[in-house]
Design an enzyme around this catalytic site. Structure first.
Site, PDB file in Angstrom:
ATOM      1  N   LYS A 109      37.888 -46.621   8.740  1.00  0.00           N
ATOM      2  CA  LYS A 109      37.223 -47.159   7.547  1.00  0.00           C
ATOM      3  C   LYS A 109      35.724 -47.330   7.779  1.00  0.00           C
ATOM      4  CE  LYS A 109      41.207 -48.740   5.156  1.00  0.00           C
ATOM      5  NZ  LYS A 109      42.249 -48.469   6.167  1.00  0.00           N
TER       6      LYS A 109
HETATM    7  C1  LIG Z   1      43.368 -47.570   5.849  1.00  0.00           C
HETATM    8  C2  LIG Z   1      44.032 -46.866   6.986  1.00  0.00           C
HETATM    9  C3  LIG Z   1      44.878 -45.748   6.792  1.00  0.00           C
HETATM   10  C4  LIG Z   1      45.239 -45.224   5.409  1.00  0.00           C
HETATM   11  O1  LIG Z   1      44.163 -44.609   4.757  1.00  0.00           O
HETATM   12  P1  LIG Z   1      44.198 -44.440   3.156  1.00  0.00           P
HETATM   13  O2  LIG Z   1      42.870 -43.920   2.791  1.00  0.00           O
HETATM   14  O3  LIG Z   1      44.470 -45.813   2.608  1.00  0.00           O
HETATM   15  O4  LIG Z   1      45.310 -43.487   2.854  1.00  0.00           O
HETATM   16  C5  LIG Z   1      45.420 -45.130   7.911  1.00  0.00           C
HETATM   17  N1  LIG Z   1      45.176 -45.600   9.170  1.00  0.00           N
HETATM   18  C6  LIG Z   1      44.388 -46.660   9.390  1.00  0.00           C
HETATM   19  C7  LIG Z   1      44.172 -47.140  10.791  1.00  0.00           C
HETATM   20  C8  LIG Z   1      43.778 -47.333   8.319  1.00  0.00           C
HETATM   21  O5  LIG Z   1      42.996 -48.400   8.560  1.00  0.00           O
END
Ligand SMILES: *Cc1c(COP(=O)(O)O)cnc(C)c1O
Length: 461
Positions: A109
């Site tokens: 993120k």
């Molecule tokens: C948020 C997240 C995801 C999922 O991503 P999306 O964009 O919500 O599909 C997968 N792995 C981790 C570690 C995350 O923080």
């Protein structure tokens, strides 16, 4: 670039308004009116920040001058601990893991939020306005949002976490950020209590307007935009434009894998996009049957993917319904009224043209962490392992490189990694002193009036 709503009834906006607005006024999500086309050959050999600017400039055109945007991009990706930002690591003969966890909070993120925080700060500064960000976290997203906003003169950020219910590392990643605009609150309650309080603040229109409350949540178009970039850099590194590539994406809210779809629309030669889910498999069930139906959330060892409704899926639905906003609205109404909807076989075929689904259970997640340790010699986290298992299972052409997205650093989910491999992953050196750093946070009762007064007293106005 102009942006349109997936529900077809909100005014079109430019990038800067889409950035600050988030959700469209008709309840839809914003999408660019057209997909800019990339000149991939011209991007070969460029740095991550250079590719990032080239990919994103058409999306911000008309809102942010090129030189300013380049500066924001350079600053955002200078915070990453790896010079390539999103390096590829070999898992097998034609298999790679893309490490997206070299940012400040060790999860993917950061790739979007490090840029988003700077874009907010820039645009608010230009307008001479401020915003208040309030969010609830069960552990991981709070720290990425805090790192994105720390030090901004235009943003106050309050993150609520359930007291005693997040791990010590998760809490410290938030509470050791001591910038004056960062406010951590430990609520004497559960995550659901904290979440309900944030919702109540957003529904309090007097409060919302007075402090210009906003969210940097995963439906913001700018987050998707920033995630397109690493699909481009991975494809280039593996031979694009002359060679195809497939991706396996550990999926929750569908934001990350939708960015892969956007990259394909922009001309990246992507063969398949694999939607890898854990037991919370609404998306894989949809790809199997054409029915999108809510179920209860089951906790797993990949908690960032424990979701019931994938908010960014609406962006794909818009194309599945051939850009018919009324049809999108009807489907989403049916979801909230009767917990589901179905698409026609022709519409499902449209989704399946680009996506495959794979649901991975806890045993297979553990086995995949162990397999990667044995075959490739390194540790991966449980989210990446869900992607890796799906990649092994769904691969069709052995000569098309398969890239699994490594969305979190293994040390972030050390207990699950140790259970699978017998090895406890270490925090990277830059975080080694986390447990010794000074913390600051306020403990408050599970009482909306108290929390509202606490926030109001700190932002003034
Ligand atoms: C948020 C997240 C995801 C999922 O991503 P999306 O964009 O919500 O599909 C997968 N792995 C981790 C570690 C995350 O923080």
């Amino acid at each position: 670039m102009r942006y349109i709503s997936t529900r077809g009834e909100a005014p079109t906006l430019d990038f800067a308004d889409v950035l600050l607005t988030g959700l469209a006024r008709d309840g839809g999500l914003y999408l660019p009116e057209t997909w800019p086309q990339l000149d991939l050959a011209a991007l070969k050999g460029k740095t991550y920040a250079e590719v990032a600017a080239a990919v994103m400039l058409p999306f911000v055109a008309g809102s942010i001058p090129e030189a300013d945007f380049r500066k924001l991009v350079d600053e955002a990706y200078a915070t990453f601990a790896h010079r390539e930002v999103a390096p590829l690591r070999q898992l097998g003969p034609c298999d790679w893991l893309m490490e997206l966890f070299h940012g400040p909070t060790l999860a993917f993120k950061d790739v979007a939020l490090q840029l988003l925080g700077r874009l907010f700060d820039y645009e608010l500064g230009r307008r001479g306005s401020r915003t208040l960000i309030v969010g609830a976290t069960s552990g991981d997203t709070g720290s990425a949002a805090i790192e994105a906003c720390r030090g901004s003169a235009a943003i106050d950020i309050f993150i609520l976490h359930p007291k005693g219910r997040v791990s010590e590392v998760q809490r410290r990643q938030m509470t050791t950020v001591l910038d004056g605009n960062v406010h951590n609150i430990a609520i004497e309650g559960t995550f659901d209590d904290a979440q309900a309080m944030v919702k109540a603040l957003f529904n309090d229109h007097g409060f919302r307007d007075r402090y210009s409350l906003s969210a940097i949540n995963s439906i913001n178009w700018a987050r998707v935009m920033a995630q397109i970039v690493y699909y481009v850099t991975a494809a280039l590194a593996l031979g694009a434009p002359g060679r195809k590539v497939s991706f396996s994406v550990p999926t929750g809210n569908f934001g990350d894998v939708f960015a892969g779809y956007a990259a394909k629309k922009m001309g990246v030669p992507i063969e398949r996009l694999i939607v890898a889910t854990n037991r919370n498999d609404i998306l894989t069930r949809f790809l199997d049957t054409g029915e999108y139906r809510m179920d209860d959330v089951t906790p797993t060892m990949s908690p960032s993917m424990d979701i019931q409704v994938a908010s960014n899926f609406e962006r794909l639905l818009y194309d599945v319904f051939e850009r018919d906003g009324a049809r999108v609205r009807a489907a989403l109404d049916s979801l909230s009224q009767s917990r589901g909807f179905a698409v026609t076989p022709a519409e499902l075929a449209r989704a399946r043209a680009d996506f495959d689904g794979a649901r991975v259970d806890e045993a297979e997640t553990l086995a995949t962490m162990a397999r990667v340790r044995k075959e490739a010699g390194f540790l991966i986290d449980p989210h990446g392992a869900v992607g890796g298992a799906a990649a092994y299972r769904r691969r069709v052409d052995p000569d098309v490189p398969m890239v699994t997205l490594g969305t979190a650093h293994p040390a972030k989910f050390g207990a699950a990694v140790a259970q699978a491999t017998g090895e406890e992953p270490a925090l990277p050196p830059r975080m080694a002193d986390l447990l010794a750093r000074e913390e600051r946070y306020t403990v408050l009762p599970n009482d909306l009036a108290v929390v509202r007064a606490h926030i109001a007293a700190r932002v003034g106005g």
